[in-house]
Design a protein around this motif. Structure first.
Motif, PDB file in Angstrom:
ATOM      1  N   GLU A 145       0.844  -1.206   0.000  1.00  0.00           N
ATOM      2  CA  GLU A 145       0.000   0.000   0.000  1.00  0.00           C
ATOM      3  C   GLU A 145       0.882   1.260   0.000  1.00  0.00           C
ATOM      4  O   GLU A 145       0.704   2.157  -0.818  1.00  0.00           O
ATOM      5  CB  GLU A 145      -0.901  -0.038   1.245  1.00  0.00           C
ATOM      6  CG  GLU A 145      -1.970   1.020   1.236  1.00  0.00           C
ATOM      7  CD  GLU A 145      -2.847   0.947   2.485  1.00  0.00           C
ATOM      8  OE1 GLU A 145      -2.716   0.009   3.296  1.00  0.00           O
ATOM      9  OE2 GLU A 145      -3.665   1.860   2.640  1.00  0.00           O
ATOM     10  N   VAL A 146       1.842   1.284   0.909  1.00  0.00           N
ATOM     11  CA  VAL A 146       2.802   2.403   0.949  1.00  0.00           C
ATOM     12  C   VAL A 146       4.187   1.811   1.144  1.00  0.00           C
ATOM     13  O   VAL A 146       4.357   0.895   1.951  1.00  0.00           O
ATOM     14  CB  VAL A 146       2.515   3.349   2.146  1.00  0.00           C
ATOM     15  CG1 VAL A 146       3.493   4.521   2.154  1.00  0.00           C
ATOM     16  CG2 VAL A 146       1.086   3.851   2.116  1.00  0.00           C
ATOM     17  N   MET A 147       5.150   2.322   0.389  1.00  0.00           N
ATOM     18  CA  MET A 147       6.528   1.869   0.608  1.00  0.00           C
ATOM     19  C   MET A 147       7.414   3.086   0.862  1.00  0.00           C
ATOM     20  O   MET A 147       7.378   4.061   0.107  1.00  0.00           O
ATOM     21  CB  MET A 147       7.042   1.080  -0.595  1.00  0.00           C
ATOM     22  CG  MET A 147       8.406   0.459  -0.331  1.00  0.00           C
ATOM     23  SD  MET A 147       8.950  -0.607  -1.679  1.00  0.00           S
ATOM     24  CE  MET A 147       8.002  -2.078  -1.377  1.00  0.00           C
ATOM     25  N   ALA A 148       8.186   3.009   1.939  1.00  0.00           N
ATOM     26  CA  ALA A 148       9.109   4.102   2.262  1.00  0.00           C
ATOM     27  C   ALA A 148      10.531   3.653   1.959  1.00  0.00           C
ATOM     28  O   ALA A 148      10.885   2.497   2.188  1.00  0.00           O
ATOM     29  CB  ALA A 148       8.971   4.468   3.730  1.00  0.00           C
ATOM     30  N   PHE A 149      11.314   4.588   1.427  1.00  0.00           N
ATOM     31  CA  PHE A 149      12.704   4.299   1.059  1.00  0.00           C
ATOM     32  C   PHE A 149      13.626   5.204   1.886  1.00  0.00           C
ATOM     33  O   PHE A 149      14.136   6.205   1.379  1.00  0.00           O
ATOM     34  CB  PHE A 149      12.927   4.584  -0.430  1.00  0.00           C
ATOM     35  CG  PHE A 149      12.091   3.747  -1.355  1.00  0.00           C
ATOM     36  CD1 PHE A 149      12.605   2.593  -1.921  1.00  0.00           C
ATOM     37  CD2 PHE A 149      10.786   4.116  -1.664  1.00  0.00           C
ATOM     38  CE1 PHE A 149      11.835   1.816  -2.787  1.00  0.00           C
ATOM     39  CE2 PHE A 149      10.006   3.341  -2.527  1.00  0.00           C
ATOM     40  CZ  PHE A 149      10.532   2.192  -3.085  1.00  0.00           C
ATOM     41  N   PRO A 150      13.813   4.869   3.176  1.00  0.00           N
ATOM     42  CA  PRO A 150      14.677   5.724   3.995  1.00  0.00           C
ATOM     43  C   PRO A 150      16.107   5.700   3.465  1.00  0.00           C
ATOM     44  O   PRO A 150      16.542   4.698   2.905  1.00  0.00           O
ATOM     45  CB  PRO A 150      14.592   5.069   5.380  1.00  0.00           C
ATOM     46  CG  PRO A 150      14.162   3.675   5.131  1.00  0.00           C
ATOM     47  CD  PRO A 150      13.338   3.687   3.889  1.00  0.00           C
ATOM     48  N   GLU A 151      16.803   6.821   3.618  1.00  0.00           N
ATOM     49  CA  GLU A 151      18.188   6.858   3.130  1.00  0.00           C
ATOM     50  C   GLU A 151      19.195   6.891   4.263  1.00  0.00           C
ATOM     51  O   GLU A 151      20.369   6.633   4.058  1.00  0.00           O
ATOM     52  CB  GLU A 151      18.371   8.067   2.207  1.00  0.00           C
ATOM     53  CG  GLU A 151      17.597   7.870   0.919  1.00  0.00           C
ATOM     54  CD  GLU A 151      17.847   8.954  -0.105  1.00  0.00           C
ATOM     55  OE1 GLU A 151      18.853   9.674   0.017  1.00  0.00           O
ATOM     56  OE2 GLU A 151      17.026   9.065  -1.019  1.00  0.00           O
ATOM     57  N   THR A 152      18.729   7.249   5.463  1.00  0.00           N
ATOM     58  CA  THR A 152      19.646   7.337   6.598  1.00  0.00           C
ATOM     59  C   THR A 152      19.003   6.679   7.817  1.00  0.00           C
ATOM     60  O   THR A 152      17.788   6.435   7.837  1.00  0.00           O
ATOM     61  CB  THR A 152      19.905   8.815   6.968  1.00  0.00           C
ATOM     62  OG1 THR A 152      18.645   9.370   7.381  1.00  0.00           O
ATOM     63  CG2 THR A 152      20.467   9.618   5.817  1.00  0.00           C
TER      64      THR A 152
END
Ligand SMILES: Cc1cc2nc3c(=O)[nH]c(=O)nc-3n(C[C@H](O)[C@H](O)[C@H](O)COP(=O)(O)OP(=O)(O)OC[C@H]3O[C@@H](n4cnc5c(N)ncnc54)[C@H](O)[C@@H]3O)c2cc1C
Length: 293
Positions: free
Chosen positions: A23-30
């Motif tokens: 449904e939602v995907m988050a792509f954290p970088e740190t």
């Protein structure tokens, strides 16, 4: 600025090449992005390499954390004359890490060459092969707990078992240190070659799968039980119990997760009926599956 996207097809992010949308995907970088996410929302799934997952055709509701862009560093730190501490981010590919160690003349990770996951997923699963497990070389792990706090855990504070670990509930693994021994790179390369040949010979590596579906019961092999129950080659839709290794269920191309699930249930029922053995799943099922009577 951290990316978040809606309706991301999980089929593109798992080795099974199946699974409905997140449904939602988050792509954290740190690490800080991860902390903010954990503080602000409930996470449905932390996704590593997606190589031990069967995601429902209906997908995953809520937020999936994709760590593919985060935690990618590798550092080496000598530990006395004989050993080296390798500190690696949780998203480092395990096979690449094993190759990196080999090139640096470090032994202990040969078994992991060919396991298609990332370091974080390998720790959660206590990945292993050919008599070795990741826990045996683990020194320490840094995790981010659900309340957004970073915590360093020593390997012996954690309880590991066969494809089992005891990390704090819903934590995110950030990085880990593994202890490897200095050795001749050529000997390491040869050992890896032997392992690679064994994998090619016994595993259906040219088909989509998530590796072994079931754990081996005590003193038994799940694959042998499934084969003896005459289930090799059984097919539902485009999913098949591998002809090469009965503990692999492969996607021949175009299988649904429900097809794979149908075969999982078929195996569980038949092995219980024929041998009185209740198989335990090694792969992790995410989302809803229909029970077919
Ligand atoms: C062809 C093939 C061969 C395989 N051979 C082997 C083998 O020899 N030995 C073996 O043990 N396995 C094997 N596997 C299975 C799989 O590769 C391993 O279990 C691997 O360790 C999973 O890692 P992953 O990063 O893909 O994890 P995923 O499948 O993405 O996730 C597995 C679990 O770990 C959690 N997770 C992942 N990353 C994190 C993180 N950073 N923080 C918190 N939780 C996290 C997920 O939420 C999930 O619960 C094989 C798979 C395939 C397809």
């Amino acid at each position: 600025m951290m990316d978040t996207c809606k309706n991301i097809r999980m089929a593109e992010r798992t080795t099974y090449k199946i699974g409905g949308p997140a449904e939602v995907m988050a792509f954290p970088e740190t690490g800080n992005d991860v902390i903010e996410l954990l503080k602000g929302s409930e996470i449905s799934l932390v996704l590593g390499g997606g190589s031990n997952l069967l995601i429902s055709d209906d997908g995953i509701s809520g937020m999936t954390l994709n760590l593919g862009k985060t935690f990618l560093g590798i550092n080496l730190e000598p530990m006395g004359k004989l050993d080296v501490l390798v500190r690696a981010g949780a998203s480092v590919n395990l096979t690449k890490l094993a190759s990196h160690a080999m090139e640096a003349g470090l032994s202990g990770l040969e078994f992991a060459h060919g396991i298609p996951g990332l370091l974080g997923g390998a720790l959660v699963m206590n990945a292993g092969a050919f008599g070795n497990e990741i826990k045996d070389i683990l020194h320490d792990v840094t995790v981010i707990t659900v309340d957004g706090k970073e915590k360093k855990l020593h390997g012996d504070e954690l309880d590991f078992g066969y494809r089992h670990s005891s990390f704090p509930k819903k934590c995110v693994i950030k990085e880990a240190s593994i202890r490897l021994a200095r050795a001749n790179p050529e000997l390491i390369r040869q050992r890896m070659g032997v392992i690679q040949r064994k994998r090619k010979l016994h595993q259906p590596l040219n088909a989509f799968s998530a590796g072994s579906v079931f754990k081996n019961p005590k003193n038994k092999y799940a694959g042998r039980l499934i084969e003896t129950a005459r289930l090799k080659g059984e097919q539902i839709g485009k999913a098949q119990i591998s002809q090469l290794h009965a503990n692999f269920i492969v996607n021949l191309g175009g299988a649904s997760s429900q097809d794979v699930y149908g075969l999982i249930r078929m195996v569980e029922n038949r092995v219980l009926e024929e041998f009185g053995v209740k198989l335990e799943r090694e792969i992790k099922l995410v989302g809803e599956f229909k029970e077919i009577l």
